[in-house]
Design a protein around this motif. Sequence first.
Motif, PDB file in Angstrom:
ATOM      1  N   ALA A   1       2.262  10.056   6.064  1.00  0.00           N
ATOM      2  CA  ALA A   1       1.043   9.568   5.413  1.00  0.00           C
ATOM      3  C   ALA A   1       0.641   8.206   5.978  1.00  0.00           C
ATOM      4  CB  ALA A   1       1.260   9.474   3.905  1.00  0.00           C
ATOM      5  N   TYR A   2       1.629   7.330   6.227  1.00  0.00           N
ATOM      6  CA  TYR A   2       1.323   6.021   6.817  1.00  0.00           C
ATOM      7  C   TYR A   2       0.758   6.192   8.225  1.00  0.00           C
ATOM      8  CZ  TYR A   2       3.405   3.145   3.150  1.00  0.00           C
ATOM      9  OH  TYR A   2       3.675   2.511   1.965  1.00  0.00           O
TER      10      TYR A   2
ATOM     11  N   TYR B   1       4.834   1.225   7.503  1.00  0.00           N
ATOM     12  CA  TYR B   1       5.226   2.445   8.219  1.00  0.00           C
ATOM     13  C   TYR B   1       6.637   2.310   8.798  1.00  0.00           C
ATOM     14  CZ  TYR B   1       5.514   5.683  12.164  1.00  0.00           C
ATOM     15  OH  TYR B   1       5.940   6.630  13.064  1.00  0.00           O
TER      16      TYR B   1
ATOM     17  N   HIS C   1       0.858  -1.188   0.000  1.00  0.00           N
ATOM     18  CA  HIS C   1       0.000   0.000   0.000  1.00  0.00           C
ATOM     19  C   HIS C   1       0.895   1.239   0.000  1.00  0.00           C
ATOM     20  CE1 HIS C   1      -3.073  -2.906   1.184  1.00  0.00           C
ATOM     21  NE2 HIS C   1      -2.246  -3.294   2.130  1.00  0.00           N
TER      22      HIS C   1
ATOM     23  N   LEU D   1      -0.084  -2.062   7.222  1.00  0.00           N
ATOM     24  CA  LEU D   1       0.283  -0.641   7.288  1.00  0.00           C
ATOM     25  C   LEU D   1       1.383  -0.401   8.317  1.00  0.00           C
ATOM     26  CD1 LEU D   1      -3.132   1.241   7.046  1.00  0.00           C
ATOM     27  CD2 LEU D   1      -1.344   1.121   5.320  1.00  0.00           C
TER      28      LEU D   1
ATOM     29  N   GLU E   1      -6.556   6.423  11.012  1.00  0.00           N
ATOM     30  CA  GLU E   1      -7.890   6.188  10.466  1.00  0.00           C
ATOM     31  C   GLU E   1      -8.333   4.746  10.708  1.00  0.00           C
ATOM     32  OE1 GLU E   1      -8.095   7.180   6.360  1.00  0.00           O
ATOM     33  OE2 GLU E   1      -7.327   9.228   6.630  1.00  0.00           O
ATOM     34  N   VAL E   2      -7.409   3.808  10.463  1.00  0.00           N
ATOM     35  CA  VAL E   2      -7.738   2.392  10.640  1.00  0.00           C
ATOM     36  C   VAL E   2      -8.055   2.091  12.099  1.00  0.00           C
ATOM     37  CG1 VAL E   2      -6.797   0.047  10.518  1.00  0.00           C
ATOM     38  CG2 VAL E   2      -6.433   1.629   8.625  1.00  0.00           C
TER      39      VAL E   2
ATOM     40  N   GLU F   1      -4.244  -3.345   9.237  1.00  0.00           N
ATOM     41  CA  GLU F   1      -3.466  -2.592  10.233  1.00  0.00           C
ATOM     42  C   GLU F   1      -2.052  -3.153  10.341  1.00  0.00           C
ATOM     43  OE1 GLU F   1      -3.729  -1.418  14.990  1.00  0.00           O
ATOM     44  OE2 GLU F   1      -4.671  -3.244  14.218  1.00  0.00           O
TER      45      GLU F   1
ATOM     46  N   LYS G   1      -2.814   7.269   8.000  1.00  0.00           N
ATOM     47  CA  LYS G   1      -3.679   6.169   7.566  1.00  0.00           C
ATOM     48  C   LYS G   1      -3.895   5.175   8.701  1.00  0.00           C
ATOM     49  CE  LYS G   1      -5.954   4.359   4.129  1.00  0.00           C
ATOM     50  NZ  LYS G   1      -7.101   5.088   3.521  1.00  0.00           N
TER      51      LYS G   1
ATOM     52  N   LEU H   1       2.560   4.646   0.095  1.00  0.00           N
ATOM     53  CA  LEU H   1       2.185   6.034   0.372  1.00  0.00           C
ATOM     54  C   LEU H   1       3.450   6.895   0.287  1.00  0.00           C
ATOM     55  CD1 LEU H   1      -0.238   5.486   3.385  1.00  0.00           C
ATOM     56  CD2 LEU H   1      -0.843   5.838   0.996  1.00  0.00           C
TER      57      LEU H   1
END
Length: 423
Positions: A106-107, A217, A99, A213, A113-114, A210, A110, A101
């Motif tokens: 940005a990670y 990250y 994914h 990400l 949000e998750v 999650e 995100k 980014l």
Amino acid sequence: MPVPEAPVVPVPERSGGGLFGGKKRLEAENAQLREWVERLGGLDAMQITAATELLRAEQARLQVAIQDADRRLREIEAQIVQTEDVALLQEVGVYEYQHPLGDAVAYKAKLAEVKDKIKSMARAGQAVLGATNWTVNGSAAEGRRMVRDFSKLMLRAYNAEADNCVRTMRPYKLQSAIDRLSKAGEAIVKLGKTMHIHVSDDYHRLRVYELQLTAEYLAKVEEEKEQVRAQRERQREEEAARREFEREKARLRKEESHYRTALAKLLANGDTAGAEELKAKLEEIGAAVAVVEAREANIRAGYVYVISNIGAFGENVVKIGMTRRLEPEDRVRELGDASVPFKFDTHALIFSDDAVSLEGRLHDELRERRVNKVNPRREFFYATPAEVRDLLEKIAGQHLLEYRDVPEALEWRQSVHGAAPAV
């Protein structure tokens, strides 16, 4: 003569240590069978036939037992998740972003949000699902309460596993973490079978997302740290080159001032011959100042160097770099000051008005021989100095300033031969 009794060979047990001790037990049983066969030597044909039938029956029974043990062993192995770092690292390849980014920020956004969505699903009762028609002592309300309580307990266990996977995440552990979380979900299905309790597919996918990400990250953070380290190294090198240019210009200006003072005295004394010599010297100094200023202005000009450190990296490994220093050996000495146990040996030096491009072309030519194929800022290659020399001659022509094929490696050679330490 009576037929000897066939040895009693127990079938492997289904629990405890019986499964994993089956090999030794079968070896012992085989030894008993061999001993039994040896006793058949004194039997007649009918007795041997009867004994053979017994052996065949025993062999069939053993084969079934072995197949059953193998099947149960495969079932157990399927439930095992590999978590050892060494084993996981042996399988790791170049990390690929699933994914991608722009940056770590940005990670992080995100991930926030998750996490909010995870909390929202848990609050809405969409994380773990269970039976809706369960009753306790004929009471549907009591049944719903029991299912709800057990669901909360199961969700807490699942989330504890998921949070632990996030907390201990390393990019190379991603698949292992996903497997562990999936096993946790399967365990909940088994434990909650009677009330149909299970983690919802949407919630499980969200927590796997999650994990992905989080791994990306962490990889991006390390990547950005490496970029910052490389940028700082370039800045230090540029600052060192700038100070060197300033020192050289100051030296030349001071020397020029001395010659101008001497020239004025010679002209005052009418020594025209001596004055002409000093004028020629002043022109040389002026040309030297112009060269230094041109080097300072042209940020792409400099030296490409080829160095090795046989004591640190072994034979046939070279480092190909670039420096803007007026004295490129100063940079080579810095590289060998603290990060490696021995000094670097210089094999080649070449000056170019576009040393940046020359270095890049050499790196491209040797791309497949990189020692570190992940980080291109690590400029080490599996190559001999002679191979790099041939490339330099092909790419840069006849501008090779210095070349040495065999490294001196004095400190390493003395260390290998047991030289006494310097006092």
